[in-house]
Each structure stands twice: as structure tokens, then as C-alpha cells.
Design a protein around this motif. Structure first.
Motif, PDB file in Angstrom:
ATOM      1  N   ASP A  41       0.826  -1.210   0.000  1.00 31.79           N
ATOM      2  CA  ASP A  41       0.000   0.000   0.000  1.00 31.79           C
ATOM      3  C   ASP A  41       0.861   1.261   0.000  1.00 31.79           C
ATOM      4  N   LEU A  42       2.108   1.122   0.433  1.00 33.16           N
ATOM      5  CA  LEU A  42       2.993   2.288   0.495  1.00 33.16           C
ATOM      6  C   LEU A  42       3.472   2.732  -0.883  1.00 33.16           C
ATOM      7  N   TRP A  43       3.452   1.837  -1.876  1.00 30.04           N
ATOM      8  CA  TRP A  43       3.880   2.243  -3.216  1.00 30.04           C
ATOM      9  C   TRP A  43       3.016   3.386  -3.747  1.00 30.04           C
ATOM     10  N   PRO A  44       1.680   3.255  -3.791  1.00 27.20           N
ATOM     11  CA  PRO A  44       0.877   4.402  -4.234  1.00 27.20           C
ATOM     12  C   PRO A  44       0.912   5.561  -3.251  1.00 27.20           C
ATOM     13  N   PHE A  45       1.029   5.256  -1.940  1.00 26.48           N
ATOM     14  CA  PHE A  45       1.110   6.324  -0.939  1.00 26.48           C
ATOM     15  C   PHE A  45       2.343   7.189  -1.180  1.00 26.48           C
ATOM     16  N   ARG A  46       3.422   6.567  -1.664  1.00 24.98           N
ATOM     17  CA  ARG A  46       4.660   7.306  -1.927  1.00 24.98           C
ATOM     18  C   ARG A  46       4.700   7.900  -3.339  1.00 24.98           C
ATOM     19  N   GLY A  47       3.687   7.567  -4.149  1.00 29.32           N
ATOM     20  CA  GLY A  47       3.650   8.100  -5.503  1.00 29.32           C
ATOM     21  C   GLY A  47       4.335   7.226  -6.526  1.00 29.32           C
ATOM     22  N   ALA A  48       4.756   6.021  -6.137  1.00 32.40           N
ATOM     23  CA  ALA A  48       5.430   5.126  -7.079  1.00 32.40           C
ATOM     24  C   ALA A  48       4.450   4.453  -8.027  1.00 32.40           C
ATOM     25  N   ASN A  49       3.174   4.355  -7.628  1.00 33.44           N
ATOM     26  CA  ASN A  49       2.119   3.823  -8.491  1.00 33.44           C
ATOM     27  C   ASN A  49       1.138   4.946  -8.810  1.00 33.44           C
ATOM     28  N   ASP A  50       0.433   4.790  -9.908  1.00 29.80           N
ATOM     29  CA  ASP A  50      -0.517   5.810 -10.348  1.00 29.80           C
ATOM     30  C   ASP A  50      -1.672   5.957  -9.360  1.00 29.80           C
ATOM     31  N   THR A  51      -1.980   7.183  -8.997  1.00 25.89           N
ATOM     32  CA  THR A  51      -3.137   7.481  -8.148  1.00 25.89           C
ATOM     33  C   THR A  51      -3.899   8.654  -8.767  1.00 25.89           C
ATOM     34  N   SER A  52      -4.247   8.499 -10.033  1.00 22.39           N
ATOM     35  CA  SER A  52      -4.899   9.589 -10.761  1.00 22.39           C
ATOM     36  C   SER A  52      -6.339   9.809 -10.321  1.00 22.39           C
ATOM     37  N   GLU A  53      -6.903   8.839  -9.626  1.00 20.32           N
ATOM     38  CA  GLU A  53      -8.259   9.009  -9.096  1.00 20.32           C
ATOM     39  C   GLU A  53      -8.353   8.335  -7.739  1.00 20.32           C
ATOM     40  N   PRO A  54      -9.299   8.758  -6.897  1.00 20.52           N
ATOM     41  CA  PRO A  54      -9.415   8.175  -5.549  1.00 20.52           C
ATOM     42  C   PRO A  54      -9.580   6.659  -5.607  1.00 20.52           C
ATOM     43  N   LYS A  55      -8.940   5.995  -4.653  1.00 16.72           N
ATOM     44  CA  LYS A  55      -8.924   4.536  -4.650  1.00 16.72           C
ATOM     45  C   LYS A  55      -9.203   4.017  -3.251  1.00 16.72           C
ATOM     46  N   THR A  56     -10.199   3.139  -3.131  1.00 18.91           N
ATOM     47  CA  THR A  56     -10.451   2.508  -1.837  1.00 18.91           C
ATOM     48  C   THR A  56      -9.337   1.502  -1.568  1.00 18.91           C
ATOM     49  N   MET A  57      -8.893   1.439  -0.314  1.00 16.93           N
ATOM     50  CA  MET A  57      -7.695   0.676   0.026  1.00 16.93           C
ATOM     51  C   MET A  57      -8.019  -0.543   0.891  1.00 16.93           C
ATOM     52  N   GLY A  58      -7.094  -1.501   0.837  1.00 14.14           N
ATOM     53  CA  GLY A  58      -7.179  -2.661   1.721  1.00 14.14           C
ATOM     54  C   GLY A  58      -7.414  -3.959   0.981  1.00 14.14           C
ATOM     55  N   HIS A  59      -6.500  -4.934   1.170  1.00 12.43           N
ATOM     56  CA  HIS A  59      -6.676  -6.224   0.500  1.00 12.43           C
ATOM     57  C   HIS A  59      -6.380  -7.410   1.420  1.00 12.43           C
ATOM     58  N   GLU A  60      -6.179  -7.175   2.693  1.00 14.92           N
ATOM     59  CA  GLU A  60      -5.975  -8.253   3.662  1.00 14.92           C
ATOM     60  C   GLU A  60      -7.195  -8.306   4.567  1.00 14.92           C
ATOM     61  N   TYR A  61      -7.722  -9.500   4.810  1.00 13.46           N
ATOM     62  CA  TYR A  61      -9.033  -9.530   5.464  1.00 13.46           C
ATOM     63  C   TYR A  61      -9.327 -10.889   6.098  1.00 13.46           C
ATOM     64  N   CYS A  62     -10.097 -10.832   7.164  1.00 10.85           N
ATOM     65  CA  CYS A  62     -10.712 -12.007   7.759  1.00 10.85           C
ATOM     66  C   CYS A  62     -11.920 -11.511   8.536  1.00 10.85           C
ATOM     67  N   GLY A  63     -12.888 -12.358   8.696  1.00  5.40           N
ATOM     68  CA  GLY A  63     -14.083 -11.937   9.419  1.00  5.40           C
ATOM     69  C   GLY A  63     -15.246 -12.877   9.182  1.00  5.40           C
ATOM     70  N   CYS A  64     -16.447 -12.413   9.479  1.00 12.64           N
ATOM     71  CA  CYS A  64     -17.647 -13.243   9.415  1.00 12.64           C
ATOM     72  C   CYS A  64     -18.483 -12.932   8.177  1.00 12.64           C
ATOM     73  N   VAL A  65     -18.935 -13.994   7.539  1.00 15.40           N
ATOM     74  CA  VAL A  65     -19.803 -13.849   6.369  1.00 15.40           C
ATOM     75  C   VAL A  65     -21.171 -13.344   6.825  1.00 15.40           C
ATOM     76  N   VAL A  66     -21.675 -12.315   6.153  1.00 18.40           N
ATOM     77  CA  VAL A  66     -23.003 -11.798   6.493  1.00 18.40           C
ATOM     78  C   VAL A  66     -24.019 -12.017   5.367  1.00 18.40           C
ATOM     79  N   GLU A  67     -23.532 -12.201   4.138  1.00 13.03           N
ATOM     80  CA  GLU A  67     -24.437 -12.391   3.001  1.00 13.03           C
ATOM     81  C   GLU A  67     -23.663 -13.060   1.874  1.00 13.03           C
ATOM     82  N   VAL A  68     -24.342 -13.910   1.109  1.00  7.47           N
ATOM     83  CA  VAL A  68     -23.701 -14.556  -0.032  1.00  7.47           C
ATOM     84  C   VAL A  68     -24.605 -14.471  -1.252  1.00  7.47           C
TER      85      VAL A  68
END
Length: 338
Positions: A41-68
Motif C-alpha cells: 500500500d505504500l507504493w501508491p502512498f509514496r507516488g510510485a504507483n498511479d493514483t490519478s483518481e481516488p482509490k479505496t484501500m485494503g486487501h488483507e481480510y478475515c471476518g464473518c460472512v453476512v451475506e452470499v
């Protein structure tokens, strides 16, 4: 709900975002037990990746299923699940060969720095636990979703085996997980290359036998000295820069293997030099789904504790400080309580 949005270099905010909905019949919606910030996540934060438009962040996850969605059969609401950052159907030819991160239907997880997230290809990407895990295991299960799975893949790709000598280039979260993985795979010697005391200490706790603080040519010379001029059997490259890749290749012995998982930025290869090195290279985005059941069991049985890599815990509303702390190397990895 509140979620993390990156607007540009150095500009990350916690703000109102739309709650996720089922968009395809293969989707699931989960309520996250915790989230975190990844080194990538630090690559775009540092400007090394393109951030030409707002981007929702986060790709690590665990939790409870609420709907399928209507086609999801393998998980159901109420189950606790862990998923890979690379989403896959787990049925295509590449998945069946164990490379789910090259799935013919591959997607990448987004929007997980929030209380709820949509998980596409849920049947192929999610693995459920038999029962609800205790709260103290949540950080470790979250680590399985990416950094542990990625460090494990680096060690696997580098051919770490019983009695081998392994070098780990990079002392971020993935590198530290690579140390843990190499030790679990039976490496007799695990040499962590690190210049930071807190990271050196954690590397030793995870199973490193030696610490090398030198970098570049000096670091390569030190590894050669420690291996009687031969080089290491296996090398894990966990950074993604030209210097780190060169260091990794040159630390391996002829016939040795390099597992590279640092997202490459500015990395180039000299074909003739690589030709005469006679070393194997395997890497790329980690097929975490391949390892999920095994790694989850190790965590649930309390045989490993990768959650120790989180050395900063803050509420989601303070996510910008989490990014800054990691960018300034004041934190190895930030856990976000959602």
C-alpha cells in the motif's frame, strides 16, 4: 460506513464510503474482524504507483460472512473466513496447478480497510474455520491473508528444505514472515538481512540464526564469507527494488533458487549475466489460496504466531497515521481495528 480512500501521494483519508453489496452471484459480503495496512500500500502512498483518481484501500481480510450470492455454496452467513488478496475460482487449470494468483478469472481484493467488504469469487477465495476463533488469534489469521502466505510462497519458491541455508533480503512484514516460513520448512541456517534493531529482534524470534546488517556489495560479500565462498541454497527477495533483487541473485550459489515476492519497481535484468549465474528464479503474486488451509491450522493450533508482526494497533479512523508510521519505518505493520 467509514473506509480508507487514497487520493494521491501522501493523501489517505478515512471517510464515508458506500456499504458493499452483492454485485454478482459469486460474491460474499463479510464483516471484518480487523484490517491492516500492507507494505505494498505504500507504493501508491509514496507516488510510485498511479493514483490519478481516488482509490479505496485494503486487501488483507478475515471476518464473518453476512451475506452470499445465489451461486455461493462453500461458505455461508455466520462462518468465520480468511481469504487471499488474489481472488480466484480455485477450479481453472492454473488454480489446479496451485497458482491461484494466475487464475483465469483472477481479481484483486480492494476496499478491505473498512468494517465490511465485498469478496468476489467467494467459493474459490475463502476458507472457513470450523468454529469462531478466539479474539487473540485474529491478528495472526489476518496475517495469513497476505503477508504470511506471501512469505511462505517466497520460501517455497526458493526451494527451502531441511538442512538448507537460506537468506532473506528485506526486513518488512513479508521478509519477517519469510524467516518464519524458512524456519518451519527446516532450514538449518536462516540469515536475515536487516539494519533495524526491532526488526532484527523479531527476525530472531521467528527463527533467524544470523543477522547481516550490510547491504549491496558489502552484504553479498558477507554472505559469501559466511558460506565459505559458496553462497546460499535459497534466497527470498521481499523488497522489489533493483538493489534488493541484485543482492538476492548474487547471494545465491550456482544452482540455488531465488523466490521473489517484492512487487518490482525499476527492476531490470542483464540476460547474459543471468545466463552465466545458473540460478533459478520463481516469484510473482503469491498463490496464498494454496496455503490457506495449512497456515490457518498452524495458527489455530497455536504452533505459530505471525500476528506478532503487527507492532502498531490503531482505530480505522487514525489510518493516515498508520500509513505515515509505516512509511517512516516507525512501524513494521499496522493493525486497524474496525
Amino acid at each position: 460506513m467509514l473506509g480508507t480512500v487514497l487520493y494521491g501521494p501522501g493523501d489517505v483519508r478515512c471517510e464515508e464510503v458506500a456499504e458493499p453489496k452483492i454485485l454478482k452471484p459469486t460474491d460474499a459480503i463479510i464483516k471484518l474482524s480487523a484490517s491492516c495496512i500492507c507494505g505494498s500500500d505504500l507504493w501508491p502512498f509514496r507516488g510510485a504507483n498511479d493514483t490519478s483518481e481516488p482509490k479505496t484501500m485494503g486487501h488483507e481480510y478475515c471476518g464473518c460472512v453476512v451475506e452470499v450470492g445465489s451461486e455461493v455454496k462453500m461458505v455461508k452467513p455466520g462462518q468465520f473466513v480468511v481469504g487471499s488478496f488474489c481472488l480466484s475460482d480455485n477450479t481453472c487449470p492454473h488454480c489446479r496447478f496451485g497458482f491461484q494468483s494466475s487464475c483465469e478469472r483472477r481479481e484483486f481484493m480492494v476496499g478491505a480497510q473498512a468494517p465490511y467488504a465485498r469478496v468476489p469469487l467467494a467459493d474459490g477465495s475463502l476458507v472457513a474455520t470450523v468454529e469462531m476463533p478466539s479474539d487473540d488469534l485474529i491478528p495472526s489469521l489476518l496475517a495469513v491473508s497476505d503477508v504470511l502466505g506471501t512469505g511462505w510462497y517466497a520460501a517455497d519458491a526458493a526451494g527451502v528444505q531441511e538442512g538448507s541455508t537460506t537468506v532473506v533480503v528485506g526486513d518488512g512484514a513479508v521478509g519477517l514472515m519469510g524467516v518464519l516460513a524458512a524456519k518451519r520448512m527446516g532450514a538449518a541456517r536462516v540469515i536475515a538481512m536487516s539494519r533495524h534493531k526491532s526488526r532484527q529482534d523479531l527476525a530472531l524470534e521467528f527463527g533467524a540464526t544470523d543477522i547481516v546488517s550490510e547491504r549491496g556489495d558489502a552484504g553479498i560479500a558477507r554472505i559469501k564469507e559466511m558460506t565459505n565462498g559458496v553462497g546460499a541454497d535459497s534466497v527470498l527477495e521481499c523488497v522489489g527494488l533493483e538493489e534488493s533483487m541484485s543482492q538476492a541473485i548474487n547471494c545465491a550459489r550456482p544452482g540455488g533458487k531465488i523466490g521473489f515476492v517484492g512487487v518490482p519497481h525499476g527492476v531490470t535484468f542483464d540476460g547474459q549475466n543471468l545466463f552465466f549465474q545458473q540460478k533459478s528464479l520463481l516469484g510473482g503474486p503469491a498463490p496464498v489460496r494454496r496455503y490457506l488451509p495449512y497456515l490457518m491450522d498452524l495458527v489455530l493450533d497455536r504452533e505459530i504466531n505471525p500476528g506478532k508482526v503487527f507492532d502498531l494497533e490503531i482505530p480505522l479512523t487514525d489510518v493516515a497515521e498508520g500509513y505515515r508510521a509505516m512509511d517512516e519505518r516507525r512501524a513494521i505493520k499496522t493493525l486497524l481495528r474496525v
